[in-house]
Write a protein that holds these residues in place. Structure first.
Motif, PDB file in Angstrom:
ATOM      1  N   GLU A   1      35.423  51.162  41.342  1.00 35.22           N
ATOM      2  CA  GLU A   1      35.242  51.685  39.838  1.00 35.22           C
ATOM      3  C   GLU A   1      34.763  50.280  38.995  1.00 35.22           C
ATOM      4  O   GLU A   1      35.955  49.497  38.735  1.00 35.22           O
ATOM      5  N   PRO A   2      33.773  50.449  38.347  1.00 33.75           N
ATOM      6  CA  PRO A   2      33.268  49.055  37.704  1.00 33.75           C
ATOM      7  C   PRO A   2      34.379  48.841  36.426  1.00 33.75           C
ATOM      8  O   PRO A   2      34.473  47.893  35.979  1.00 33.75           O
ATOM      9  N   SER A   3      34.551  50.036  35.685  1.00 28.43           N
ATOM     10  CA  SER A   3      35.292  50.111  34.353  1.00 28.43           C
ATOM     11  C   SER A   3      36.825  49.582  34.802  1.00 28.43           C
ATOM     12  O   SER A   3      37.458  48.613  34.117  1.00 28.43           O
ATOM     13  N   ILE A   4      37.443  49.973  35.963  1.00 29.11           N
ATOM     14  CA  ILE A   4      38.805  49.283  36.525  1.00 29.11           C
ATOM     15  C   ILE A   4      38.819  47.968  36.844  1.00 29.11           C
ATOM     16  O   ILE A   4      39.570  47.174  36.663  1.00 29.11           O
ATOM     17  N   SER A   5      37.666  47.884  37.323  1.00 28.67           N
ATOM     18  CA  SER A   5      37.352  46.090  37.872  1.00 28.67           C
ATOM     19  C   SER A   5      37.210  45.283  36.668  1.00 28.67           C
ATOM     20  O   SER A   5      37.894  44.289  36.614  1.00 28.67           O
ATOM     21  N   MET A   6      36.563  45.748  35.813  1.00 28.11           N
ATOM     22  CA  MET A   6      36.043  45.041  34.577  1.00 28.11           C
ATOM     23  C   MET A   6      37.507  44.818  33.814  1.00 28.11           C
ATOM     24  O   MET A   6      37.753  43.633  33.259  1.00 28.11           O
ATOM     25  N   LEU A   7      38.209  45.885  33.633  1.00 25.35           N
ATOM     26  CA  LEU A   7      39.643  46.026  32.873  1.00 25.35           C
ATOM     27  C   LEU A   7      40.387  44.860  33.709  1.00 25.35           C
ATOM     28  O   LEU A   7      41.187  44.028  32.688  1.00 25.35           O
ATOM     29  N   LEU A   8      40.389  44.935  34.768  1.00 20.42           N
ATOM     30  CA  LEU A   8      41.467  44.063  35.532  1.00 20.42           C
ATOM     31  C   LEU A   8      41.057  42.574  35.380  1.00 20.42           C
ATOM     32  O   LEU A   8      41.865  41.628  35.345  1.00 20.42           O
ATOM     33  N   GLU A   9      39.892  42.278  35.406  1.00 21.62           N
ATOM     34  CA  GLU A   9      39.222  41.176  35.701  1.00 21.62           C
ATOM     35  C   GLU A   9      39.423  40.446  34.267  1.00 21.62           C
ATOM     36  O   GLU A   9      39.958  39.144  34.018  1.00 21.62           O
ATOM     37  N   PHE A  10      39.351  41.102  33.069  1.00 25.57           N
ATOM     38  CA  PHE A  10      39.429  40.669  31.789  1.00 25.57           C
ATOM     39  C   PHE A  10      40.868  40.091  31.519  1.00 25.57           C
ATOM     40  O   PHE A  10      41.347  39.157  30.865  1.00 25.57           O
TER      41      PHE A  10
END
Length: 238
Positions: free
Chosen positions: A12-21
């Motif tokens: 899920e790109p939205s979760i990956s981006m949130l975690l990465e940030f």
């Protein structure tokens, strides 16, 4: 100074981006991959210190990834993410070598706290603080080398199984509640899911006592927790 590396595996790109940030904000170096197969090449090139691994992934699910890593003796710590409330899915992750799990939705800050706890406890003792081996019956634990021997033969434990056995050995003879074990081994300062303790105790018993045998060393104290003691010596009636 080299940053600690976290591999995030979620489709899920939205979760990956949130975690990465949030992980980068906390000072970690982060790489994201989006399917199970990609984990193995990322491990070779990125060499993560910890993996945040989603359960439901394309090509190979998180449990299969975890099982395959452990079968190759790769002991990198793994936190499993699951959107499912079913306890059997969480236990399946632990059964296949995950160190911890979190259920979606979750707070990035809580995930960071779990990561910090796992990595903090994985730090080995400095040579100047070398701890003497601990011997209890047929078990010999070498804390500084993070090794365990049974009857003189080395056995393979996951990092978390080793931490659990060492904590039990240091507190031999004491009845330890599941919450005490969560605090002492997982470094949780909140009410965690004590099923994590039960699953790891079960795995530890299989390895040090023999699969299916009645426990001699780690006994269950009903409605409380566990205790490690040296088995009573069998009397000889010659």
């Amino acid at each position: 100074m080299t940053k600690t590396k976290i591999l995030v595996v979620d489709d899920e790109p939205s979760i990956s981006m949130l975690l990465e940030f949030n992980l980068k904000l906390a000072g970690y170096e982060v790489q994201c991959v989006f399917d199970g197969e990609a984990v193995f090449s990322a491990i070779q090139s990125f060499r993560p210190d910890l993996i945040v691994l989603d359960l439901m992934l394309p090509s190979m699910n998180g449990i299969e990834v975890c099982r395959k890593l452990r079968s190759r003796n790769n002991l990198v710590p793994i936190i499993m993410l699951t959107a499912m409330q079913d306890l059997s899915d969480k236990i399946a992750g632990l059964d296949n070598g995950a160190d911890d799990y979190m259920t979606k939705p979750f707070s990035p800050q809580e995930l960071i706290s779990r990561i910090q706890a796992i990595l903090r406890r994985l730090k080995t003792l400095p040579a100047s603080a070398e701890e003497a081996p601990i011997e209890i019956g047929k078990i010999r634990v070498l804390p500084t080398q993070r090794e365990v021997q049974i009857d003189g033969n080395a056995i393979e434990l996951t990092p978390k199984e080793f931490e659990l056995l060492l904590f039990l050995c240091r507190n031999r003879g004491k009845v330890l509640s599941r919450q005490q074990l969560l605090h002492g081994v997982w470094d949780y300062h909140f009410l965690g899911d004590t099923r994590i303790v039960d699953v790891h105790i079960s795995h530890l018993r299989d390895k040090i006592e023999g699969n299916g045998r009645a426990p001699e060393y780690i006994t269950t104290i009903r409605n409380v927790g566990y205790k490690l003691t040296e088995p009573a010596k069998k009397q000889s009636f010659a």
